[in-house]
Design a protein around this motif. Sequence first.
Motif, PDB file in Angstrom:
ATOM      1  N   ALA A 121     -13.211  -2.847  -4.892  1.00  0.00           N
ATOM      2  CA  ALA A 121     -12.150  -2.848  -3.886  1.00  0.00           C
ATOM      3  C   ALA A 121     -11.530  -4.234  -3.755  1.00  0.00           C
ATOM      4  O   ALA A 121     -10.310  -4.380  -3.703  1.00  0.00           O
ATOM      5  CB  ALA A 121     -12.707  -2.372  -2.541  1.00  0.00           C
ATOM      6  N   ALA A 122     -12.375  -5.257  -3.722  1.00  0.00           N
ATOM      7  CA  ALA A 122     -11.862  -6.627  -3.601  1.00  0.00           C
ATOM      8  C   ALA A 122     -11.023  -6.990  -4.818  1.00  0.00           C
ATOM      9  O   ALA A 122      -9.968  -7.622  -4.696  1.00  0.00           O
ATOM     10  CB  ALA A 122     -13.024  -7.610  -3.433  1.00  0.00           C
ATOM     11  N   GLU A 134     -15.203  -3.403   1.819  1.00  0.00           N
ATOM     12  CA  GLU A 134     -14.381  -2.197   1.665  1.00  0.00           C
ATOM     13  C   GLU A 134     -14.719  -1.382   0.419  1.00  0.00           C
ATOM     14  O   GLU A 134     -13.908  -0.567  -0.011  1.00  0.00           O
ATOM     15  CB  GLU A 134     -12.887  -2.543   1.692  1.00  0.00           C
ATOM     16  CG  GLU A 134     -12.484  -3.160   3.024  1.00  0.00           C
ATOM     17  CD  GLU A 134     -10.981  -3.177   3.215  1.00  0.00           C
ATOM     18  OE1 GLU A 134     -10.523  -2.519   4.166  1.00  0.00           O
ATOM     19  OE2 GLU A 134     -10.285  -3.841   2.434  1.00  0.00           O
ATOM     20  N   ASP A 135     -15.930  -1.582  -0.138  1.00  0.00           N
ATOM     21  CA  ASP A 135     -16.305  -0.731  -1.263  1.00  0.00           C
ATOM     22  C   ASP A 135     -16.688   0.678  -0.800  1.00  0.00           C
ATOM     23  O   ASP A 135     -16.603   1.618  -1.569  1.00  0.00           O
ATOM     24  CB  ASP A 135     -17.480  -1.352  -2.038  1.00  0.00           C
ATOM     25  CG  ASP A 135     -17.018  -2.473  -2.966  1.00  0.00           C
ATOM     26  OD1 ASP A 135     -15.961  -2.305  -3.600  1.00  0.00           O
ATOM     27  OD2 ASP A 135     -17.701  -3.500  -3.055  1.00  0.00           O
ATOM     28  N   GLU A 150      -9.391  -4.932  -6.829  1.00  0.00           N
ATOM     29  CA  GLU A 150      -8.114  -4.221  -6.837  1.00  0.00           C
ATOM     30  C   GLU A 150      -7.163  -4.786  -5.781  1.00  0.00           C
ATOM     31  O   GLU A 150      -5.958  -4.907  -6.010  1.00  0.00           O
ATOM     32  CB  GLU A 150      -8.307  -2.718  -6.603  1.00  0.00           C
ATOM     33  CG  GLU A 150      -6.981  -1.974  -6.807  1.00  0.00           C
ATOM     34  CD  GLU A 150      -7.056  -0.480  -6.547  1.00  0.00           C
ATOM     35  OE1 GLU A 150      -7.960  -0.044  -5.807  1.00  0.00           O
ATOM     36  OE2 GLU A 150      -6.191   0.236  -7.075  1.00  0.00           O
ATOM     37  N   LEU A 151      -7.711  -5.158  -4.628  1.00  0.00           N
ATOM     38  CA  LEU A 151      -6.858  -5.743  -3.582  1.00  0.00           C
ATOM     39  C   LEU A 151      -6.209  -7.032  -4.084  1.00  0.00           C
ATOM     40  O   LEU A 151      -5.014  -7.272  -3.861  1.00  0.00           O
ATOM     41  CB  LEU A 151      -7.674  -6.015  -2.318  1.00  0.00           C
ATOM     42  CG  LEU A 151      -6.894  -6.656  -1.158  1.00  0.00           C
ATOM     43  CD1 LEU A 151      -5.739  -5.774  -0.703  1.00  0.00           C
ATOM     44  CD2 LEU A 151      -7.826  -6.966   0.024  1.00  0.00           C
ATOM     45  N   ARG A 188      -7.150   6.016   3.225  1.00  0.00           N
ATOM     46  CA  ARG A 188      -8.113   5.011   3.688  1.00  0.00           C
ATOM     47  C   ARG A 188      -8.409   5.151   5.178  1.00  0.00           C
ATOM     48  O   ARG A 188      -9.525   4.882   5.638  1.00  0.00           O
ATOM     49  CB  ARG A 188      -7.592   3.603   3.379  1.00  0.00           C
ATOM     50  CG  ARG A 188      -7.504   3.333   1.883  1.00  0.00           C
ATOM     51  CD  ARG A 188      -6.836   2.004   1.589  1.00  0.00           C
ATOM     52  NE  ARG A 188      -7.741   0.890   1.803  1.00  0.00           N
ATOM     53  CZ  ARG A 188      -7.493  -0.149   2.583  1.00  0.00           C
ATOM     54  NH1 ARG A 188      -6.351  -0.227   3.234  1.00  0.00           N
ATOM     55  NH2 ARG A 188      -8.374  -1.098   2.731  1.00  0.00           N
ATOM     56  N   THR A 210      -6.678  -9.068   3.817  1.00  0.00           N
ATOM     57  CA  THR A 210      -5.340  -8.493   3.934  1.00  0.00           C
ATOM     58  C   THR A 210      -4.448  -9.401   4.784  1.00  0.00           C
ATOM     59  O   THR A 210      -3.318  -9.688   4.425  1.00  0.00           O
ATOM     60  CB  THR A 210      -5.416  -7.099   4.587  1.00  0.00           C
ATOM     61  OG1 THR A 210      -6.380  -6.327   3.894  1.00  0.00           O
ATOM     62  CG2 THR A 210      -4.070  -6.406   4.510  1.00  0.00           C
ATOM     63  N   HIS A 224       0.837  -1.197   0.000  1.00  0.00           N
ATOM     64  CA  HIS A 224       0.000   0.000   0.000  1.00  0.00           C
ATOM     65  C   HIS A 224       0.871   1.245   0.000  1.00  0.00           C
ATOM     66  O   HIS A 224       1.656   1.442   0.936  1.00  0.00           O
ATOM     67  CB  HIS A 224      -0.910   0.032   1.230  1.00  0.00           C
ATOM     68  CG  HIS A 224      -2.006  -0.980   1.175  1.00  0.00           C
ATOM     69  ND1 HIS A 224      -1.808  -2.298   1.488  1.00  0.00           N
ATOM     70  CD2 HIS A 224      -3.310  -0.864   0.815  1.00  0.00           C
ATOM     71  CE1 HIS A 224      -2.955  -2.958   1.348  1.00  0.00           C
ATOM     72  NE2 HIS A 224      -3.883  -2.119   0.940  1.00  0.00           N
ATOM     73  N   PRO A 276     -10.666   4.779  -1.890  1.00  0.00           N
ATOM     74  CA  PRO A 276     -12.131   4.776  -1.937  1.00  0.00           C
ATOM     75  C   PRO A 276     -12.684   6.174  -1.670  1.00  0.00           C
ATOM     76  O   PRO A 276     -12.077   6.965  -0.947  1.00  0.00           O
ATOM     77  CB  PRO A 276     -12.509   3.810  -0.802  1.00  0.00           C
ATOM     78  CG  PRO A 276     -11.354   3.865   0.138  1.00  0.00           C
ATOM     79  CD  PRO A 276     -10.139   4.070  -0.711  1.00  0.00           C
ATOM     80  N   HIS A 335      -9.961   0.260  -4.075  1.00  0.00           N
ATOM     81  CA  HIS A 335      -9.359  -0.211  -2.819  1.00  0.00           C
ATOM     82  C   HIS A 335      -8.397   0.826  -2.243  1.00  0.00           C
ATOM     83  O   HIS A 335      -8.481   1.157  -1.056  1.00  0.00           O
ATOM     84  CB  HIS A 335      -8.614  -1.533  -3.015  1.00  0.00           C
ATOM     85  CG  HIS A 335      -7.869  -1.958  -1.779  1.00  0.00           C
ATOM     86  ND1 HIS A 335      -8.487  -2.544  -0.708  1.00  0.00           N
ATOM     87  CD2 HIS A 335      -6.560  -1.815  -1.422  1.00  0.00           C
ATOM     88  CE1 HIS A 335      -7.607  -2.765   0.254  1.00  0.00           C
ATOM     89  NE2 HIS A 335      -6.422  -2.329  -0.157  1.00  0.00           N
ATOM     90  N   HIS A 360      -9.264   3.850  -8.213  1.00  0.00           N
ATOM     91  CA  HIS A 360      -8.659   2.841  -7.349  1.00  0.00           C
ATOM     92  C   HIS A 360      -9.576   2.591  -6.164  1.00  0.00           C
ATOM     93  O   HIS A 360      -9.383   3.164  -5.098  1.00  0.00           O
ATOM     94  CB  HIS A 360      -7.273   3.294  -6.897  1.00  0.00           C
ATOM     95  CG  HIS A 360      -6.302   3.402  -8.025  1.00  0.00           C
ATOM     96  ND1 HIS A 360      -5.724   2.306  -8.617  1.00  0.00           N
ATOM     97  CD2 HIS A 360      -5.845   4.474  -8.707  1.00  0.00           C
ATOM     98  CE1 HIS A 360      -4.933   2.680  -9.593  1.00  0.00           C
ATOM     99  NE2 HIS A 360      -4.986   3.997  -9.689  1.00  0.00           N
TER     100      HIS A 360
END
Lengths: 352, 352
Positions: A182-183, A281-282, A185-186, A73, A346, A65, A210, A207, A205
Amino acid sequence: MKKPFSPFGELGLIEQIRRDFATTGSAVKLGIGDDCAILRPPSGCEVLVTTDFTLEGRHFRRDSHPPESVGHRCLARGLSDLAAMGATPLAAFLSLALPSTMLAEAAGRAWTTRFFNGLRALAELHAVPLAGGDTSESPGGKQALILADIVLIGSAPKGKALRRSGAFPGDALYVTGQLGGAAAELATLLGRRKRIINLKTTDDHPHLFPEPRLDVGEALLRRGLATACLDISDGLSTDLAHLCRASGVNAEIEQEALPIHPLAGKLDAQAALHAALHGGEDYELLFTAPSSVTMPSSLAGVPLTRIGTLKARRTAQPLMTLLAPDGSRTELKPGGWEHFSKPTKTEKKTPR
Amino acid sequence: MKKPFSPFGELGLIEQIRRDFATTGSAVKLGIGDDCAILRPPSGCEVLVTTDFTLEGRHFRRDSHPPESVGHRCLARGLSDLAAMGATPLAAFLSLALPSTMLAEAAGRAWTTRFFNGLRALAELHAVPLAGGDTSESPGGKQALILADIVLIGSAPKGKALRRSGAFPGDALYVTGQLGGAAAELATLLGRRKRIINLKTTDDHPHLFPEPRLDVGEALLRRGLATACLDISDGLSTDLAHLCRASGVNAEIEQEALPIHPLAGKLDAQAALHAALHGGEDYELLFTAPSSVTMPSSLAGVPLTRIGTLKARRTAQPLMTLLAPDGSRTELKPGGWEHFSKPTKTEKKTPR
């Protein structure tokens, strides 16, 4: 020759924050520098409070990150909670513990500066002053981690804040924006799907950066459009279950109606559906409105999509049901993550 | 046979808190269970906010601090900040990260229960509801630590909160209670002075169970007695320097006037003076009042002691001066601790 960095200590860090950040604002009468900050909320308003951890190895990895994303975030998590209640942010407070080496070494200070750059950019976008907090050296010696806890204080007109518990059977169910991004991109960040998704072709982006839906939340409250609202931080299936339980209703989701984020759309159909339903995490909003309400197609520039309908609570029936395009019905179970009971996405990739 | 403990997860922990704690109160309109809590501060009041970390290995050691003390001190740190401004607590918020093993194993769950017992006892004493927060598994695998961040929200009549910046040259300088007790007790706990101090002969535990001076702070505000106030969390010398800088004054302390805590009084004279001046974590209040004010000898049952006088700021003279019994004058330098620049007293003894 290396540029020497002397440790500038906790007071130095606080001075830098005071210099770089707005630490007072219209509602902040006293910012950093006393035992407490003093806020003066608008008259006729209630005060909303939320706190959210951002812990290295749990919510982010230093090696995957960018520091700007971690700062962004950190603040976004709190702002999204305010958005979910339709509140207006008044001030943020940050408790931050850093490994002792980070403030003594150039690389560590660069990380810290970039972390605050990311946090500040989002704070300025929403005019949120950083009015206080705490600083500490993080414990653990060589194993010390970056530990942050963000507190957001907001305001909403008395009795008007959007809650999870206000929905009724028959209400329509909406989401803002798109799901599963988000999922997806993670997964890319963690190096799992490099051949499927190419980050450079995407515009945003979901993730890493946001966008908390503050404008949408405030508009929903102001225009009296929503009966219930919450943010999708733990995944649609988990957060919808929260709404159903709080409001005492069941829910039916139409699979074909789900607005799949383009990043998730590049996965196979089953993986895309999984990311949209359970990804987490959206930081979009999930809200309800009587079906008689004519909902605009977008609010504050963010598309709104009707994804289902609430039903009367019948305990013999599933709390949540997924309606497939072929008309078949499947029970939808909460598939988001609960922090203590299993590793987060994560965490799975961050054994220490 | 060992009693089996199944992991009860984050939601289980939150449910236990909701069951055991007052999570709503006169000012808390919505407690745990939504994206934010909703507070309704008394009309005509401002809102005060403070956050304080309590990190294992930094602020406490699991092997020397009883869990009840950790919970007590976690809340006491925030309450003391409110006391320093003369504020009335409205609600507390706790962000708590625990190692995954702690909720799965009997010993860990017992620790957690005792931590909350300590926190709850102090919360009930001051009628402070625990209205929300965050929970997480703490990162770091087998090195995972207990991480807490407490947020206190309070109220004070508009424009009346006590600040560090309101003192004037000529004002008298006062402290509540006694000084040096926390440092002396901590030294005992860390096993350094067992032959000098016997814990069992003391009545109170200034380090393990400090008493935030909320009633004194509120009385000072209500009766308009103080021009400036802060709490002595980092040591008298450090916190007095904060007051002097914020108010633009110098200070003279009379060594003989310092109220030495009995635990510190058992040390040799030099060590006792050091504990009183630089010990930290006494959580007493340091405040100022015009010398024309007749200060009561105690407020809310807590003794008040005049320890010195403020002088006009002269940069050629020391910010703070210590007046010895023989009339000699020594510059007093801040000797409390700054978190990042050197190890704390606790940290010194907690290499990990």
